[in-house]
Motif scaffolding. Structure first.
Motif, PDB file in Angstrom:
ATOM      1  N   ARG A 233       0.851  -1.184   0.000  1.00 48.10           N
ATOM      2  CA  ARG A 233       0.000   0.000   0.000  1.00 48.10           C
ATOM      3  C   ARG A 233       0.890   1.238   0.000  1.00 48.10           C
ATOM      4  N   LEU A 234       0.610   2.139  -0.910  1.00 51.66           N
ATOM      5  CA  LEU A 234       1.483   3.286  -1.142  1.00 51.66           C
ATOM      6  C   LEU A 234       1.017   4.500  -0.341  1.00 51.66           C
ATOM      7  N   PRO A 235       1.958   5.268   0.216  1.00 49.29           N
ATOM      8  CA  PRO A 235       1.586   6.351   1.134  1.00 49.29           C
ATOM      9  C   PRO A 235       1.029   7.598   0.456  1.00 49.29           C
ATOM     10  N   ALA A 236       1.373   7.835  -0.809  1.00 48.33           N
ATOM     11  CA  ALA A 236       0.933   9.062  -1.492  1.00 48.33           C
ATOM     12  C   ALA A 236       0.188   8.701  -2.763  1.00 48.33           C
ATOM     13  N   VAL A 237      -0.670   9.607  -3.203  1.00 52.52           N
ATOM     14  CA  VAL A 237      -1.414   9.417  -4.441  1.00 52.52           C
ATOM     15  C   VAL A 237      -0.715  10.198  -5.546  1.00 52.52           C
ATOM     16  N   HIS A 238      -0.121   9.463  -6.480  1.00 55.45           N
ATOM     17  CA  HIS A 238       0.465  10.066  -7.673  1.00 55.45           C
ATOM     18  C   HIS A 238      -0.450   9.677  -8.829  1.00 55.45           C
ATOM     19  N   LEU A 239      -1.219  10.643  -9.296  1.00 60.13           N
ATOM     20  CA  LEU A 239      -2.341  10.354 -10.188  1.00 60.13           C
ATOM     21  C   LEU A 239      -1.929  10.472 -11.651  1.00 60.13           C
ATOM     22  N   GLY A 240      -1.986   9.343 -12.357  1.00 60.97           N
ATOM     23  CA  GLY A 240      -1.769   9.371 -13.796  1.00 60.97           C
ATOM     24  C   GLY A 240      -3.074   9.662 -14.512  1.00 60.97           C
ATOM     25  N   PHE A 241      -2.977  10.265 -15.696  1.00 57.76           N
ATOM     26  CA  PHE A 241      -4.167  10.492 -16.504  1.00 57.76           C
ATOM     27  C   PHE A 241      -3.820  10.219 -17.964  1.00 57.76           C
ATOM     28  N   ALA A 242      -4.720   9.542 -18.637  1.00 55.47           N
ATOM     29  CA  ALA A 242      -4.479   9.153 -20.020  1.00 55.47           C
ATOM     30  C   ALA A 242      -4.603  10.367 -20.929  1.00 55.47           C
ATOM     31  N   ALA A 243      -3.600  10.556 -21.797  1.00 59.45           N
ATOM     32  CA  ALA A 243      -3.593  11.681 -22.726  1.00 59.45           C
ATOM     33  C   ALA A 243      -3.262  11.168 -24.122  1.00 59.45           C
ATOM     34  N   GLN A 244      -4.149  11.441 -25.080  1.00 58.91           N
ATOM     35  CA  GLN A 244      -3.917  11.039 -26.466  1.00 58.91           C
ATOM     36  C   GLN A 244      -3.142  12.136 -27.172  1.00 58.91           C
ATOM     37  N   THR A 245      -2.043  11.766 -27.831  1.00 62.49           N
ATOM     38  CA  THR A 245      -1.196  12.721 -28.533  1.00 62.49           C
ATOM     39  C   THR A 245      -0.986  12.242 -29.965  1.00 62.49           C
ATOM     40  N   PRO A 246      -0.427  13.092 -30.833  1.00 58.92           N
ATOM     41  CA  PRO A 246      -0.131  12.635 -32.198  1.00 58.92           C
ATOM     42  C   PRO A 246       0.812  11.445 -32.234  1.00 58.92           C
ATOM     43  N   ARG A 247       1.629  11.257 -31.184  1.00 57.02           N
ATOM     44  CA  ARG A 247       2.580  10.145 -31.137  1.00 57.02           C
ATOM     45  C   ARG A 247       1.964   8.903 -30.507  1.00 57.02           C
ATOM     46  N   GLY A 248       0.758   9.004 -29.961  1.00 57.65           N
ATOM     47  CA  GLY A 248       0.140   7.860 -29.317  1.00 57.65           C
ATOM     48  C   GLY A 248      -0.294   8.192 -27.903  1.00 57.65           C
ATOM     49  N   LEU A 249      -0.721   7.156 -27.192  1.00 55.93           N
ATOM     50  CA  LEU A 249      -1.237   7.322 -25.837  1.00 55.93           C
ATOM     51  C   LEU A 249      -0.097   7.415 -24.835  1.00 55.93           C
ATOM     52  N   VAL A 250      -0.147   8.435 -23.973  1.00 56.40           N
ATOM     53  CA  VAL A 250       0.820   8.559 -22.885  1.00 56.40           C
ATOM     54  C   VAL A 250       0.043   8.782 -21.590  1.00 56.40           C
ATOM     55  N   VAL A 251       0.696   8.507 -20.459  1.00 55.31           N
ATOM     56  CA  VAL A 251       0.049   8.666 -19.155  1.00 55.31           C
ATOM     57  C   VAL A 251       0.951   9.525 -18.275  1.00 55.31           C
ATOM     58  N   PRO A 252       0.842  10.868 -18.371  1.00 54.98           N
ATOM     59  CA  PRO A 252       1.600  11.734 -17.458  1.00 54.98           C
ATOM     60  C   PRO A 252       1.097  11.552 -16.025  1.00 54.98           C
ATOM     61  N   VAL A 253       1.945  11.891 -15.064  1.00 51.29           N
ATOM     62  CA  VAL A 253       1.630  11.655 -13.654  1.00 51.29           C
ATOM     63  C   VAL A 253       1.673  12.973 -12.880  1.00 51.29           C
ATOM     64  N   VAL A 254       0.580  13.273 -12.166  1.00 53.01           N
ATOM     65  CA  VAL A 254       0.532  14.416 -11.258  1.00 53.01           C
ATOM     66  C   VAL A 254       0.995  13.924  -9.892  1.00 53.01           C
ATOM     67  N   LYS A 255       2.163  14.387  -9.482  1.00 56.99           N
ATOM     68  CA  LYS A 255       2.720  13.945  -8.207  1.00 56.99           C
ATOM     69  C   LYS A 255       1.956  14.567  -7.040  1.00 56.99           C
ATOM     70  N   ASP A 256       1.778  13.785  -5.976  1.00 57.42           N
ATOM     71  CA  ASP A 256       1.129  14.233  -4.735  1.00 57.42           C
ATOM     72  C   ASP A 256      -0.231  14.871  -5.006  1.00 57.42           C
ATOM     73  N   ALA A 257      -1.031  14.200  -5.820  1.00 60.23           N
ATOM     74  CA  ALA A 257      -2.339  14.738  -6.175  1.00 60.23           C
ATOM     75  C   ALA A 257      -3.252  14.848  -4.959  1.00 60.23           C
ATOM     76  N   GLY A 258      -3.032  14.001  -3.957  1.00 59.05           N
ATOM     77  CA  GLY A 258      -3.892  14.020  -2.784  1.00 59.05           C
ATOM     78  C   GLY A 258      -3.751  15.251  -1.929  1.00 59.05           C
ATOM     79  N   THR A 259      -2.663  15.995  -2.071  1.00 62.69           N
ATOM     80  CA  THR A 259      -2.436  17.192  -1.260  1.00 62.69           C
ATOM     81  C   THR A 259      -2.647  18.481  -2.057  1.00 62.69           C
ATOM     82  N   ARG A 260      -3.031  18.392  -3.309  1.00 65.12           N
ATOM     83  CA  ARG A 260      -3.189  19.574  -4.155  1.00 65.12           C
ATOM     84  C   ARG A 260      -4.621  20.102  -4.114  1.00 65.12           C
ATOM     85  N   THR A 261      -4.741  21.416  -4.318  1.00 72.06           N
ATOM     86  CA  THR A 261      -6.054  22.037  -4.457  1.00 72.06           C
ATOM     87  C   THR A 261      -6.572  21.840  -5.881  1.00 72.06           C
TER      88      THR A 261
END
Length: 468
Positions: free
Chosen positions: A326-354
């Motif tokens: 079980r991981l202590p922090a939420v690092h939230l990936g989100f699927a993003a479609q680009t001209p090069r294909g599908l990528v999943v960037p990650v928002v670090k520490d999403a649980g503490t952000r406004t």
């Protein structure tokens, strides 16, 4: 006196072992400064510009655009110091590369010590590389192709072509790299019939190309001879259709999805939710002034709070230790479609952000994804993924879990639908939510509880006030 230094493809991030050359930013003869970008490469994670740690005159490039190189393979050589005159570069070139043994050469595909066969001028550049590493090879001038753009000439001697077909031999055939072995196999060359010009008879790429040229000459001579009476069966036609190599980003996505399907016993549950109140809350936030809040940011806030209540889904499985981590922090990936294909960037520490901070970070990562400038750090470390496939105009999906995560929330399009609201039929803004999860980390009750909490927050955003 100029000193020629070799710059090799550096380690570009966690788990990356190779990269494809997309575009050269310098040419042979150009003057480069320290830390100047010299080549743009595409890895399995992102497209990045690679800076050179040396300043001087570029004397050679290894690899044409579209070539894949392993980490540690030579990218280019730079003449450092001196005046940069052609005669200085000619004298310095033989001293630039250390002598290699056969063992070094065999391992060069991965270590980058002696890698041969990636010259930008085809066989001529490759023969130059062979001559520098094998002084014993007979030297003879080889005509180089005329450059497309006038550059400072670099005088380099090249070896005499080696006769390719020789008597066959038994036992293992020493070849400099798997790429050379594949080239021979694809072009029908029997490596047992090729004489290696490298150390201890090592077969180089130039040797295979010479053998191929001899084979093509023989075929041309046979075609010019009088036709024989007996008919010759035509070769079977190749399978029709376009063949697209699974490499770079597309190959990485294919590998990761295949691994997810192979390793993760996933299951999916879904529910329809009335998003009318959530859309009204977002509208009220944006009308109050200040930076606009995105719908994706509000969904991310909901996910973060749901994961705090159901931490089983913010985890990973250590198969070797047979443990759920079980991981202590939420690092939230989100699927993003680009001209090069599908990528999943990650928002670090999403649980503490406004919501405002999440909106800004989503916008930054999305723009970087479109421009192909995401770094490996932007694409790694996720613990949970939010997939807003509703932007493609679809209602539902059963997404594949993003290995090594344990779950993914899918959000369909939000559209007006008939809905029973407060006991009466009304037109409401309805969305379908789906949760695909690793059944090893939890059972259906936990997954259903998570999804139901997310749906409750979508239908009644005031539920989140309890967590403020």
């Amino acid at each position: 006196m100029a000193q020629v230094l070799e710059f090799k493809l550096p380690d570009l991030g966690e788990g990356l072992t190779e990269a494809e050359i997309v575009r050269w930013l310098v040419a042979v003869g150009d003057v480069v400064a320290i830390d100047q970008p010299v080549v743009e490469v595409e890895t399995a994670k992102a497209m990045v510009e690679v800076p050179c740690p040396y300043g001087g005159v570029v004397t050679a490039r290894y690899g044409e655009e579209g070539t894949e190189l392993p980490v540690g393979a030579p990218l280019l050589t730079v003449a450092v110091g001196g005046t940069g005159a052609p005669e200085e570069l000619t004298e310095a070139a033989p001293e630039a590369a250390p002598k290699a043994t056969a063992a070094d050469a065999v391992s060069s595909e991965y270590s980058g010590n002696v890698l041969v066969g990636y010259g930008t001028a085809g066989p001529v550049a490759r023969r130059r590389r062979v001559q520098r590493e094998n002084p014993a090879v007979a030297q003879a001038p080889v005509a180089a192709p005329a450059p497309a753009v006038a550059r400072t000439p670099v005088a380099v001697k090249a070896p005499e072509p080696v006769a390719a077909p020789v008597a066959g031999h038994d036992g293992p055939v020493p070849v400099i790299s798997p790429l050379v072995r594949k080239l021979a196999r694809d072009r029908g060359i029997d490596l047992r019939e090729v004489r290696g010009s490298g150390p201890e008879g090592l077969i180089l790429r130039a040797d295979v190309e010479l053998a191929l040229a001899a084979l093509e000459q023989s075929a041309a001579a046979a075609a010019a001879a009088p036709a024989v009476a007996a008919p010759v069966a035509a070769p079977a036609p190749a399978v029709a259709g376009e063949r697209i190599p699974l490499r770079g980003l597309r190959g990485a996505v294919a590998d990761k999805l295949s691994r997810s399907r192979t390793e993760i016993p996933d299951a999916t549950c879904w529910v329809d939710a009335d998003a009318t109140e959530l859309m009204a809350a977002r509208r009220a936030m944006n009308e109050a002034g200040g930076p606009k809040i995105s719908l994706l940011a509000l969904l991310a806030r909901i996910c973060a709070h749901a994961l705090a209540r159901f931490p089983e889904l913010n985890s990973t499985v250590d198969t070797a230790a047979r443990e759920i981590v079980r991981l202590p922090a939420v690092h939230l990936g989100f699927a993003a479609q680009t001209p090069r294909g599908l990528v999943v960037p990650v928002v670090k520490d999403a649980g503490t952000r406004t919501a405002e901070s999440l909106t800004e970070e989503f916008a930054r990562l999305t723009e970087s994804a479109r421009q192909g400038t995401l770094t490996p750090a932007d694409l790694t470390g996720g613990t949970f993924t939010l997939n807003n496939y509703g932007v493609f105009g679809v209602d539902g999906s059963t997404p594949i879990v993003n290995h090594p995560e344990a779950a993914m929330l899918g959000v369909g399009r939000i559209i007006p639908k008939p809905w029973v609201h407060q006991g009466e039929l009304a037109v409401r803004q309805v969305v379908q939510l789906s949760l695909t999860f690793d059944h090893r980390v939890c059972d259906g009750g936990t997954a259903g509880g998570f999804l139901r909490y997310v749906a409750d927050c979508v239908e009644q955003p005031a539920v989140l006030l309890r967590t403020l």
